[in-house]
Scaffold this active site. Sequence first.
Site, short mmCIF file in Angstrom:
data_model
loop_
_atom_site.label_atom_id
_atom_site.label_comp_id
_atom_site.label_asym_id
_atom_site.label_seq_id
_atom_site.Cartn_x
_atom_site.Cartn_y
_atom_site.Cartn_z
CG ASN A 9 -1.78 1.23 1.32
OD1 ASN A 9 -1.64 2.18 0.56
ND2 ASN A 9 -2.72 1.24 2.26
NE ARG A 11 -3.58 7.39 1.07
CZ ARG A 11 -4.81 7.72 1.44
NH1 ARG A 11 -5.84 7.14 0.88
NH2 ARG A 11 -4.99 8.63 2.36
CB CYS A 12 1.12 1.67 4.39
SG CYS A 12 1.81 0.83 5.83
N GLY A 13 3.46 3.95 5.47
CA GLY A 13 4.89 4.16 5.73
C GLY A 13 5.66 2.85 5.89
NE ARG A 16 5.81 6.20 1.99
CZ ARG A 16 4.81 6.61 2.76
NH1 ARG A 16 3.55 6.33 2.43
NH2 ARG A 16 5.03 7.31 3.86
#
Length: 117
Positions: A9, A11-13, A16
Amino acid sequence: MNKITIFHNPRCGKSRETLKLIQEKVSDDDIEVVKYLEDVPSEEELKNILTMLGVKAGELVRKNEKIWKDNFKGKDFSEDGLIKVMVENPKLIERPIVIKDGKAVIGRPPEQVYSIL
């Protein structure tokens, strides 16, 4: 080399960070990024992932998500029932999941991924 698959995802730290750790070790050609919120795994795929992780469906559910608290918290689900809930609501699938050579880990913390690289 066999491909490494990451259920990601953007948007997920944590997701990433995990992807970045993989990219530092492996060429991009050997990484398959599955944006699982758009390309949702089937119930069968999710069952296979659970087997590779060696966990029950309940351990893969993000129980702090609003959608869980509002709709599912406190209800009793069979294993198949929970898998169905996750497929219908992919936001509830814990992330990131990294798969290589029939083994899988959850990138929490992201360094967990080193165990299968």
